[in-house]
Design an enzyme around this catalytic site. Structure first.
Site, mmCIF file in Angstrom:
data_model
loop_
_atom_site.group_PDB
_atom_site.id
_atom_site.type_symbol
_atom_site.label_atom_id
_atom_site.label_comp_id
_atom_site.label_asym_id
_atom_site.label_seq_id
_atom_site.Cartn_x
_atom_site.Cartn_y
_atom_site.Cartn_z
ATOM 1 N N GLY A 168 24.455 17.762 -1.947
ATOM 2 C CA GLY A 168 23.399 18.641 -1.441
ATOM 3 C C GLY A 168 23.870 19.111 -0.074
ATOM 4 N N TRP A 219 17.966 21.031 -12.265
ATOM 5 C CA TRP A 219 16.670 20.437 -12.609
ATOM 6 C C TRP A 219 16.148 19.838 -11.298
ATOM 7 C CZ3 TRP A 219 20.844 20.643 -15.707
ATOM 8 C CH2 TRP A 219 20.661 21.004 -17.036
ATOM 9 N N ASN A 276 22.740 29.156 4.573
ATOM 10 C CA ASN A 276 22.798 28.793 3.130
ATOM 11 C C ASN A 276 21.708 29.449 2.282
ATOM 12 O OD1 ASN A 276 25.140 27.359 2.970
ATOM 13 N ND2 ASN A 276 24.193 25.357 3.261
ATOM 14 N N ASP A 303 29.778 23.400 4.441
ATOM 15 C CA ASP A 303 29.120 22.158 4.884
ATOM 16 C C ASP A 303 30.098 21.278 5.661
ATOM 17 O OD1 ASP A 303 27.115 23.144 3.228
ATOM 18 O OD2 ASP A 303 27.670 21.828 1.557
#
Ligand code: ADP
Length: 320
Positions: free
Chosen positions: A33, A104, A170, A269
């Protein structure tokens, strides 16, 4: 515990193609993430860092928490919601070599951060004794309008007592109702940002221009003190020392060519982690951008967002 930086956002389970067996596709489980990736690389680079999110109480949430601790991240304040599970995404390799992602994440507990006064107060408390708060356009995009307002209000409040705010744009269009909603939220985040780490592609999709001059004009009117514009393999553009409506330092830092780019996931990132770690260590903007390039250069030579710890550290120190 006092920390240099607290990163705020969503970490998900990641399933990536890992060959075949007995006619079935195999998938490798990882965790990733955007804000999480940056936090992990910051910790590996020796920065005292924490991660703030919301998880479930299933075995995978437990494994994630363990992993964060192993990576040296402070996990104080992460709430575990009974009966819930984190978000998940699957990576598919397409015939043309591109990767596509299926998500999901609609049910993910992270989406409910700052939805209540208690959750908002937890963050406010967590930000005591923290020098920098880090968030991204994804952090903003997963929240309801009200929760996003709560988050930005807390950040504005702690900023008034000295916490600095770092923001990465982002921009992921699918997380937003429409472009206007995203523009308003991103502008509100820029208005409280001390350092903006922006990607020109995302700026171009959101504002119809990714030109450094246009990006800088937006940042200047928001009063952002330090702006880094990442442009893939093209030179990184850095502007700092903002005074009287103008950035008195403006430099471009070349990106060393990487011959074997395998997977650019988490390039931005990891760049951010390298840049911030160097700034925290007192380096100037040029040295920090070069360090960011080195970190991203290592990460894009390997598959996945988070490169194995030993490989990352070995290659980073070789690159110096
Ligand atoms: P994002 O991952 O946010 O889209 P970019 O694609 O702009 O960000 O890349 C971030 C950083 O990763 C760049 O500033 C550079 O340091 C490195 N990088 C990205 N693509 C390449 C490339 N093809 N060759 C070398 N470095 C790259």
């Amino acid at each position: 515990m006092s920390l240099q930086i607290l990163s705020i956002g969503e970490v998900m389970l990641e399933l990536a193609p890992a060959g075949e067996s007995g006619g079935k596709k195999l998938l490798a489980l990882g965790y990733a993430g955007d804000t999480y990736n940056t936090a992990v690389y910051l910790a590996r680079l020796g920065v005292t860092a924490g991660y703030f999110t919301r998880l479930g109480d299933d075995p995978y949430s437990g494994e994630l928490l363990q992993l964060m601790v192993q990576e040296g991240l402070d996990i104080t304040g992460i709430e575990q919601v009974p009966g819930r599970t984190p978000g998940l995404y699957l990576i598919a390799n397409q015939a043309n070599g591109e990767r596509s992602f299926s998500f999901w994440r609609g049910q993910s507990p992270a989406r409910e951060m700052f939805a209540t006064e208690a959750s908002t107060a937890t963050l406010e408390q967590r930000l005591q004794n923290i020098s920098y708060a880090y968030l991204s356009g994804v952090t903003l995009g997963i929240l309801t309008d009200e929760a996003r307002g709560n988050l930005l209000r807390v950040l504005a409040g702690v900023r008034a007592r000295g916490v600095k705010v770092v923001f990465d744009n982002n921009y992921r269009p699918q997380l937003w109702r429409d472009q206007d909603q995203a523009r308003n939220a991103m502008a509100a985040a820029l208005a409280i940002a001390d350092i903006a780490l922006l990607t020109d592609d995302d700026e171009a999709r959101l504002w119809n221009s990714g030109e450094p001059a246009d990006i800088l004009a937006r940042c200047a009117s928001a009063g952002v003190g330090e702006v880094v514009i990442k442009r893939g393999p093209r030179p990184v553009f850095v502007a700092a020392t903002y005074r009287d409506g103008y950035y008195h330092e403006q430099i471009q830092v070349d990106v060393p060519p990487v011959e074997s780019v395998l997977d650019t996931t988490a390039a931005g990132d990891s760049f951010n982690a390298g840049y911030l770690a160097a700034r925290f260590a007192g380096q100037n903007i040029e040295g920090a951008a070069a360090h960011g390039n080195r970190c991203a250069g290592v990460v894009i030579r390997h598959r996945g967002a988070i490169v194995e710890r030993e490989i990352f550290l070995r290659e980073i120190f070789q690159a110096i």
